[in-house]
Scaffold this active site. Structure first.
Site, PDB file in Angstrom:
ATOM      1  CG  HIS A 136     -40.452  10.781 -90.765  1.00  0.00           C
ATOM      2  ND1 HIS A 136     -41.241  11.541 -90.674  1.00  0.00           N
ATOM      3  CD2 HIS A 136     -40.746  10.126 -91.906  1.00  0.00           C
ATOM      4  CE1 HIS A 136     -42.276  11.514 -91.584  1.00  0.00           C
ATOM      5  NE2 HIS A 136     -41.861  10.587 -92.243  1.00  0.00           N
TER       6      HIS A 136
ATOM      7  CG  ASP B 127     -48.496  12.510 -94.696  1.00  0.00           C
ATOM      8  OD1 ASP B 127     -47.877  13.128 -95.575  1.00  0.00           O
ATOM      9  OD2 ASP B 127     -48.121  12.048 -93.514  1.00  0.00           O
TER      10      ASP B 127
END
Ligand SMILES: [Zn+2]
Ligand SMILES: [Zn+2]
Length: 751
Positions: A399, A70
C-alpha cells in the site's frame, strides 16, 4: 442550479474502515459499483457490505480491482443471491485477477464451509465465474453509451487495477489498493494520462511513512536469520497469494547467498499457492523488467530453488512444529483459523520461535491483537497459553504510505478527493494533513471521508468543455477570444471544429442551402406585415442591395413583395430556420384565406411604399383595425367568426354591430358596442367571454375607445389619414368576399 447533475458516492463498506470494500457511484441514471469485498474480522452475512441498501438490478457494472478478499469475496453473493441478475449489469476484472479469483474463492469456500454460515455454494461460484468479463490494462471498455472505463496497473498484487470511469463525461478514478514502489515482481501504480474530476483513494496507512524497500528487506532477512540461529521456527502468516510471492522471491534469493541456510527448509504450505503459480508464470509479461529479463534468460524466478511447497497431509503442522528450525509461510494472514493459527498455537510458548507479521493487519483479527504482545493467549479450543514467541512487524503490504499517497494525489489533481479503505483515525489524520496542504492552493480541493451509507453528493464546476481540434486548435487561444465552429456531441463529450475540417475528421462535407419560396397572395403587404407582427412580435424592416424593402421575421426569414400578387420568402436552411419559415408561410397563406381579413386597397399599398414608416398600429387608423384584431383573435379560438353590421332595413337578432361566432349548432354574439356576449349555449357563452377577456387584455389598443366604426368615425379617419388609408373594396364585384368584408365595405360605402 437545480438541474446541475450530481454524482453520488455511497460506501456500502470500507467507509472509515478497512475491509468489505464496496463503493457505489451514481450519476445521470448510471450506477457503477467498485469492489465487493468481505470484512475479514467477521464471518458469514456479517462480513458482507451493506448490500441491502442498493437495488442491484439497477447496477450497470461491477468493477473488481483485485482478488483480495476484502475487495472481491462478496461478488458471488451479489451476483447469485441478490436481484443483480434481474438487471443488465456486467462484472469486470483483469485477466490475472479473474484467473486467481477462481482459486481464491475455492479456498474461501473451503475455509468458510466449515461453518453453517457459508455465503454461497460451489454452484453459485461456478455461475458467477462464468459471468465475469476479463479486461486488459489500458483497454477502453464501453459498458453502455456514455459509460466507459479504463483499467490501469495499480501495483499492489498481480492483476490489481485502478479504474478510470467516465460517466457522461464525468471522470472518476477509483484506486482500489495501490502501491507506488516497484517491488520484486510488480510495476508500480501508473498515473492515468487524463485528469479525473473525482479521486477515490485508499488511505490504509494514513499519515504513516513506511521504510524503504531495501532497508525493509534487509531487516526482514536478518531477523529470519537470527531466529534460525537461536534454534527457533519462523512463522510468516501470509495470504496464499500476493505478498507471499514477494516474500518467497526475497527468501529464495537470500538463501542462495547464504549456503549455511541451505539445510534449513522454507515451507510454503499452500496447495492454493501451488495452483496459482501457473497463473503467475502466465502473466510474467505484466510484471516488471526485473522479472521479465530473468524469464527471458530462461531463469523463471517463480521456480524457487530453496522453497519446498509441500502438500498438506493431516497433522503436518504438528510434525513440522516438533522438527528442526525452519521457515513456514502459512495462510491465512490474519490467523483467525487454519494452518497459520495452528502453528502459532504450537509455537507460542517457546521463546526461541519467532512470528513476523508481514502485511497490514485488519482491526479485530488475531494478527492485529498479537501486535500488542500480550502475556498469554486464548487458543481456538479455549485454553489460555503463555505467549513467549517473539513478535515483529515488518510490513510488505503493498500500500502507499503518506508521502507516496500525497504525491499521487498531487499528480492526479482531482477537484474532489474521497478517502476510503482506512480506519477512522488514520483517515482523519490523512484528511487533516491534506487539508493543511491544500489550504492555500488555487484549485479548490475538497476532501471527503464518508462513513458507510453516508452518501456524498458532489457537484462540479458547471462549465462544459468542448475540445477544439483541427484549424481551430492551430493557434493558441487568445484571452477572451470567442471560437466558433461546428459543435459535435458524442456520448456527452464535445468537439469544436471548423466546418472546413469536417471532411478531414469525419469524412463529411458541409454546405449551406438558401431556400426561397414564392407564393401568390391576394392581400396587401401591410396586412401581411400586421399579421406577422401579431405572431412574432416585432418584425424588422430591412433593405436589400437594390433598395428592395423586405421584412425579416425572427432574424431568419426575409419576406418581400415580388409583384402585387406575389410574395417571396427566403432563408438559410437549417432545422430551426425551416421551422420558422414553415410557420411564416402558413401564417401568410392563412391571412389570405382569413375571413376576418380586410383587404387594403392597392392604392393604400402604393401609399405605404411612399411612406415606409407608416404604422398600421397607429391608433388613428381607427376602430376598424381593432375590430379586425378582435375578430382575428376570436377566430384563432373559434374558427368561424363573422362581422354583422346593422344593415339598413334588415333586422338581425340584436341590433348593434356584432361579431358572430358559429360553433357546431350554436352561435354566440359579441356585441361590439357593449361587449356583452350572448348565446343560447351557456357553456359556449362562458368560453367566449373568457377568450374575449384575454383578447381585451392582450390587444391593449382594443381597450381604449373600443367602438365600432360609425359613419362619423370613418369619415374622421379618412380626413386624418388621407383617403388612401381607408379600406375600400378592391373591386365592387369581388365574389370571394366574406360577410365581414361585405359588411365593412358596405359601411365604408355608406360613409
Ligand atoms: Zn489488497
Ligand atoms: Zn484492501
Amino acid at each position: 442550479m437545480a438541474d446541475v447533475p450530481t454524482l453520488s458516492v455511497t460506501m456500502l463498506g470500507a467507509g472509515q474502515e478497512v475491509g468489505r470494500s464496496c463503493c457505489v457511484l451514481q450519476y445521470r441514471g448510471k450506477t457503477v459499483v467498485c469492489d465487493t469485498g468481505v470484512h475479514p474480522a467477521y464471518s458469514g452475512i456479517a462480513s458482507l457490505p451493506f448490500v441491502d441498501e442498493l437495488d442491484w438490478s439497477t447496477v450497470d457494472a461491477v468493477l473488481i480491482t483485485h482478488f483480495h478478499l476484502d475487495h472481491a469475496a462478496a461478488l458471488i453473493y451479489i451476483t447469485e443471491k441478490t436481484n443483480f441478475r434481474d438487471g443488465k449489469g456486467k462484472v469486470y476484472m483483469s485477466h490475472p485477477t479473474k484467473a486467481l479469483y477462481k482459486f481464491m474463492m475455492q479456498d474461501f469456500l473451503r475455509m468458510s464451509s466449515s461453518g453453517s454460515d457459508a455465503l454461497f455454494s460451489p454452484i453459485d461460484m461456478a455461475m458467477c465465474l462464468s459471468f465475469i468479463t476479463p479486461v486488459s490494462a489500458h483497454q477502453l471498455i464501453t459498458i453502455s453509451p456514455g459509460l466507459t472505463f479504463t483499467p490501469y496497473h495499480a501495483g499492489h498484487v498481480l492483476g490489481a487495477c485502478m479504474f478510470l470511469i467516465d460517466i457522461a463525461g464525468l471522470r472518476i478514478l477509483y484506486t482500489g489498493d495501490y502501491s507506488r514502489e516497484e517491488d520484486r515482481h510488480l510495476i508500480k501504480a501508473e498515473l492515468p494520462p487524463v485528469r479525473p474530476d473525482v479521486l477515490i483513494v485508499e488511505s490504509t496507512y494514513g499519515v504513516q511513512s513506511l521504510e524503504g524497500r531495501e532497508d525493509k528487506e534487509a531487516r526482514f532477512t536478518s531477523l529470519v536469520h537470527s531466529i534460525i540461529r537461536r534454534g527457533g521456527h519462523v512463522l510468516l502468516p501470509s495470504f496464499a497469494l500476493g505478498r507471499a510471492q514477494e516474500l518467497l522471491l526475497i527468501l529464495d534469493e537470500y538463501w542462495k547467498k547464504h549456503p549455511d541456510l541451505h539445510t534449513v527448509p522454507i515451507y510454503y504450505a499452500s496447495s492454493l499457492a501451488r495452483k496459482c503459480m501457473a497463473v503467475y508464470q502466465t502473466y510474467i509479461h505484466t510484471m516488471n523488467s526485473n522479472i521479465r529479463s530473468r524469464f527471458a534468460k530462461r531463469d523463471n524466478p517463480f521456480v524457487f530453488k530453496h522453497i519446498s511447497s509441500m502438500s498438506q497431509p493431516k497433522g503436518w503442522e504438528k510434525k513440522i512444529a516438533e522438527g528442526p528450525p525452519c521457515v513456514v509461510l502459512a495462510s491465512p494472514g490474519f490467523m483467525q483459523v487454519g494452518a497459520s493459527r495452528e502453528l502459532f498455537e504450537l509455537w507460542a510458548p517457546d521463546s526461541r520461535n519467532g512470528l513476523i507479521i508481514t502485511g497490514y493487519s485488519v482491526e479485530g483479527t488475531p494478527a492485529r491483537d498479537i501486535l500488542t504482545e500480550p502475556e498469554d493467549f486464548v487458543t481456538l479450543k479455549g485454553n489460555t497459553i503463555p505467549r513467549k514467541i517473539s513478535v515483529d512487524y515488518i510490513s510488505f503490504s503493498a500500500h502507499v504510505d503518506y508521502s507516496q499517497n500525497a504525491e499521487f494525489i498531487d499528480l492526479v489533481k482531482a477537484q474532489h478527493i474521497v478517502l476510503v479503505h482506512g480506519e477512522a483515525t488514520a483517515m482523519s489524520r490523512l484528511r487533516a494533513a491534506l487539508t493543511a496542504k491544500y489550504k492555500d492552493s488555487d484549485d479548490e480541493v475538497k476532501i471527503h471521508t464518508p462513513r458507510n451509507l453516508e452518501t456524498l453528493n458532489l457537484t462540479f464546476r458547471s462549465e462544459r468543455v468542448a475540445k477544439a481540434i483541427g484549424t481551430l486548435a492551430d493557434q493558441p487561444p487568445q484571452n477572451n477570444a470567442v471560437l466558433s465552429g461546428l459543435l459535435i456531441s458524442k456520448d456527452y463529450s464535445y468537439t469544436l471544429l471548423d466546418p472546413r475540417d469536417l471532411s478531414d475528421f469525419a469524412g463529411l462535407s458541409t454546405c449551406s442551402f438558401t431556400q426561397r419560396q414564392t407564393i401568390a397572395v391576394t392581400v396587401g403587404y401591410e396586412l401581411i406585415r400586421w399579421h406577422l407582427e401579431g405572431m412574432y412580435g416585432t418584425v424588422d424592416d430591412a433593405y436589400g442591395p437594390n433598395g428592395l424593402r423586405y421584412l425579416r421575421v425572427m432574424g431568419v426569414v426575409n419576406v418581400w413583395q415580388n409583384s402585387d400578387t406575389e410574395l417571396c420568402l427566403e432563408w438559410q436552411s437549417s432545422a430551426s430556420n425551416d421551422m420558422i419559415a414553415d410557420s411564416t408561410l402558413a401564417l401568410i397563406v392563412g391571412v389570405d384565406k382569413s375571413p376576418a381579413s380586410v383587404k387594403l386597397t392597392s392604392h393604400t399599398h402604393t401609399h405605404d411604399h411612399a411612406h415606409p414608416h407608416a404604422d398600421i398600429d397607429d391608433p388613428k387608423l381607427g376602430s376598424k383595425v381593432r375590430i379586425e384584431r378582435l375578430a382575428n383573435f376570436l377566430e384563432a379560438h373559434f374558427s368561424d367568426v363573422e362581422l354583422h353590421m346593422p344593415g339598413a332595413g334588415e333586422e338581425e337578432e340584436g341590433d348593434g354591430p356584432a361579431l358572430v361566432i358559429a360553433l357546431d349548432e350554436a352561435t354566440v354574439r359579441v356585441d361590439l358596442l357593449t361587449l356583452v356576449v350572448t348565446s343560447s349555449d351557456e357553456v359556449l357563452q362562458r368560453r367566449v367571454e373568457a377568450v374575449l377577456n384575454i383578447a381585451l387584455k392582450t390587444i391593449t389598443s382594443l381597450n381604449d375607445s373600443f367602438l365600432v366604426p360609425t359613419a362619423e368615425s370613418i369619415e374622421k379617419e379618412r380626413l386624418e389619414n388621407g383617403s388612401g388609408a381607408t379600406a375600400v373594396p378592391e373591386s365592387q364585384h369581388d365574389t370571394a368576399k366574406t360577410s365581414s368584408e361585405v359588411a365593412l365595405d358596405q359601411d365604408v360605402k355608406d360613409a
